[in-house]
Write a protein that holds these residues in place. Structure first.
Motif, PDB file in Angstrom:
ATOM      1  N   VAL A  55       0.859  -1.181   0.000  1.00 14.03           N
ATOM      2  CA  VAL A  55       0.000   0.000   0.000  1.00 14.03           C
ATOM      3  C   VAL A  55       0.893   1.229   0.000  1.00 14.03           C
ATOM      4  N   GLY A  56       0.579   2.186  -0.876  1.00  9.56           N
ATOM      5  CA  GLY A  56       1.379   3.396  -1.019  1.00  9.56           C
ATOM      6  C   GLY A  56       2.402   3.317  -2.133  1.00  9.56           C
ATOM      7  N   GLN A  57       2.565   2.148  -2.741  1.00  5.82           N
ATOM      8  CA  GLN A  57       3.539   1.966  -3.812  1.00  5.82           C
ATOM      9  C   GLN A  57       3.005   2.511  -5.126  1.00  5.82           C
ATOM     10  N   ARG A  58       3.875   3.169  -5.894  1.00  4.03           N
ATOM     11  CA  ARG A  58       3.521   3.617  -7.240  1.00  4.03           C
ATOM     12  C   ARG A  58       3.577   2.423  -8.169  1.00  4.03           C
ATOM     13  N   LEU A  59       2.610   2.339  -9.072  1.00  4.40           N
ATOM     14  CA  LEU A  59       2.570   1.215  -9.991  1.00  4.40           C
ATOM     15  C   LEU A  59       1.746   1.561 -11.218  1.00  4.40           C
ATOM     16  N   ARG A  60       1.788   0.655 -12.171  1.00  7.36           N
ATOM     17  CA  ARG A  60       0.924   0.719 -13.351  1.00  7.36           C
ATOM     18  C   ARG A  60       0.085  -0.539 -13.347  1.00  7.36           C
ATOM     19  N   ILE A  61      -1.176  -0.383 -13.722  1.00  9.86           N
ATOM     20  CA  ILE A  61      -2.069  -1.527 -13.808  1.00  9.86           C
ATOM     21  C   ILE A  61      -2.748  -1.483 -15.170  1.00  9.86           C
ATOM     22  N   GLY A  62      -2.847  -2.630 -15.813  1.00 11.93           N
ATOM     23  CA  GLY A  62      -3.460  -2.687 -17.126  1.00 11.93           C
ATOM     24  C   GLY A  62      -4.462  -3.807 -17.220  1.00 11.93           C
ATOM     25  N   GLY A  63      -5.498  -3.575 -17.980  1.00 10.20           N
ATOM     26  CA  GLY A  63      -6.527  -4.585 -18.183  1.00 10.20           C
ATOM     27  C   GLY A  63      -7.697  -3.985 -18.933  1.00 10.20           C
ATOM     28  N   MET A  64      -8.804  -4.683 -18.896  1.00 12.50           N
ATOM     29  CA  MET A  64     -10.008  -4.237 -19.593  1.00 12.50           C
ATOM     30  C   MET A  64     -10.975  -3.590 -18.594  1.00 12.50           C
ATOM     31  N   VAL A  65     -11.629  -2.503 -19.019  1.00 19.26           N
ATOM     32  CA  VAL A  65     -12.621  -1.840 -18.179  1.00 19.26           C
ATOM     33  C   VAL A  65     -13.866  -2.725 -18.142  1.00 19.26           C
ATOM     34  N   VAL A  66     -14.306  -3.085 -16.941  1.00 22.61           N
ATOM     35  CA  VAL A  66     -15.450  -3.964 -16.767  1.00 22.61           C
ATOM     36  C   VAL A  66     -16.728  -3.210 -17.161  1.00 22.61           C
ATOM     37  N   LYS A  67     -17.555  -3.861 -17.974  1.00 21.26           N
ATOM     38  CA  LYS A  67     -18.811  -3.236 -18.411  1.00 21.26           C
ATOM     39  C   LYS A  67     -19.725  -3.016 -17.220  1.00 21.26           C
ATOM     40  N   GLY A  68     -20.339  -1.827 -17.167  1.00 17.83           N
ATOM     41  CA  GLY A  68     -21.267  -1.481 -16.104  1.00 17.83           C
ATOM     42  C   GLY A  68     -20.601  -1.030 -14.812  1.00 17.83           C
ATOM     43  N   SER A  69     -19.277  -0.865 -14.817  1.00 13.19           N
ATOM     44  CA  SER A  69     -18.581  -0.510 -13.580  1.00 13.19           C
ATOM     45  C   SER A  69     -18.197   0.966 -13.495  1.00 13.19           C
ATOM     46  N   VAL A  70     -18.387   1.713 -14.563  1.00  9.77           N
ATOM     47  CA  VAL A  70     -17.968   3.117 -14.578  1.00  9.77           C
ATOM     48  C   VAL A  70     -18.964   3.961 -13.791  1.00  9.77           C
ATOM     49  N   GLU A  71     -18.454   4.660 -12.778  1.00 13.36           N
ATOM     50  CA  GLU A  71     -19.290   5.536 -11.963  1.00 13.36           C
ATOM     51  C   GLU A  71     -18.679   6.928 -11.969  1.00 13.36           C
ATOM     52  N   ARG A  72     -19.455   7.921 -12.410  1.00 11.95           N
ATOM     53  CA  ARG A  72     -18.980   9.304 -12.475  1.00 11.95           C
ATOM     54  C   ARG A  72     -19.631  10.126 -11.377  1.00 11.95           C
ATOM     55  N   ASP A  73     -18.849  11.010 -10.771  1.00 14.54           N
ATOM     56  CA  ASP A  73     -19.371  11.948  -9.780  1.00 14.54           C
ATOM     57  C   ASP A  73     -19.927  13.142 -10.554  1.00 14.54           C
ATOM     58  N   PRO A  74     -21.233  13.439 -10.429  1.00 19.36           N
ATOM     59  CA  PRO A  74     -21.822  14.519 -11.228  1.00 19.36           C
ATOM     60  C   PRO A  74     -21.306  15.910 -10.853  1.00 19.36           C
ATOM     61  N   LYS A  75     -20.711  16.067  -9.687  1.00 22.03           N
ATOM     62  CA  LYS A  75     -20.264  17.385  -9.244  1.00 22.03           C
ATOM     63  C   LYS A  75     -18.781  17.640  -9.481  1.00 22.03           C
ATOM     64  N   SER A  76     -18.042  16.638  -9.938  1.00 22.00           N
ATOM     65  CA  SER A  76     -16.611  16.814 -10.173  1.00 22.00           C
ATOM     66  C   SER A  76     -16.170  15.926 -11.330  1.00 22.00           C
ATOM     67  N   LEU A  77     -14.883  15.896 -11.575  1.00 16.79           N
ATOM     68  CA  LEU A  77     -14.329  15.050 -12.637  1.00 16.79           C
ATOM     69  C   LEU A  77     -13.933  13.666 -12.120  1.00 16.79           C
ATOM     70  N   ARG A  78     -14.280  13.383 -10.870  1.00 19.23           N
ATOM     71  CA  ARG A  78     -13.910  12.101 -10.262  1.00 19.23           C
ATOM     72  C   ARG A  78     -14.697  10.955 -10.903  1.00 19.23           C
ATOM     73  N   ILE A  79     -13.970   9.900 -11.218  1.00 16.19           N
ATOM     74  CA  ILE A  79     -14.582   8.730 -11.838  1.00 16.19           C
ATOM     75  C   ILE A  79     -13.950   7.484 -11.225  1.00 16.19           C
ATOM     76  N   SER A  80     -14.748   6.461 -11.054  1.00 14.66           N
ATOM     77  CA  SER A  80     -14.206   5.181 -10.601  1.00 14.66           C
ATOM     78  C   SER A  80     -14.719   4.097 -11.539  1.00 14.66           C
TER      79      SER A  80
END
Length: 159
Positions: A55-80
């Motif tokens: 935890v706290g380590q810098r890294l790169r992660i790669g893979g496919m974006v899971v369908k139906g998992s994108v959640e956007r915050d309507p008040k900011s640019l935050r996305i998960s």
């Protein structure tokens, strides 16, 4: 020893110590900026050699974006969103503007910091440029994980 030889010895020792300190500082700086690449399966289960990021380590992660998992915050640019390969998924949190090619079901590489064993806070998200392209690191890691999963499935079936 003559004074002349003593002076040369001091100069040579000073140069060796200075060079050693410089090399040490360069290696320390490079180690701080090194980003290791992981797939979601490797992030959760560890790499084949047993190493897992901290935890706290810098890294790169790669893979496919899971369908139906994108959640956007309507008040900011935050996305998960969740990223998966052939195994478990990892949540990526990003605060910023995503690339134009970003969408569900597409491959991405995110660079960031591990904030807990299954969540990465990304500072940069890169999307692949066409449907047939996959970053070489992602393709290689997926092949390795696929072989490892097949082996464990065979062990479970008693073969």
């Amino acid at each position: 020893m003559t004074p002349r030889r003593q002076k040369r010895l001091v100069i040579v020792l000073a140069l060796v110590l200075g060079l050693g300190a410089t090399v040490g500082l360069v290696l320390y700086a490079l180690n701080q900026n090194m980003n290791l690449f992981y797939t979601p399966s490797e992030l959760i289960n560890g790499k084949p050699d047993g190493t897992k990021p901290e935890v706290g380590q810098r890294l790169r992660i790669g893979g496919m974006v899971v369908k139906g998992s994108v959640e956007r915050d309507p008040k900011s640019l935050r996305i998960s969103f969740k990223v998966a390969d052939i195994g478990p998924s990892v949540t990526v949190i990003y605060d910023g503007i995503l690339p134009d090619l970003f969408r569900e079901g597409q491959g991405i590489v995110a660079q960031g910091v591990l904030i807990n064993p299954t969540t990465v806070k990304a500072s940069e998200v890169l999307a692949k440029h066409d449907e047939k392209y996959m970053p070489p690191e992602v393709a290689d890691a997926m092949k390795i994980n696929h072989k490892r999963l097949q082996y464990t499935e065979e062990q479970l079936q008693g073969k």
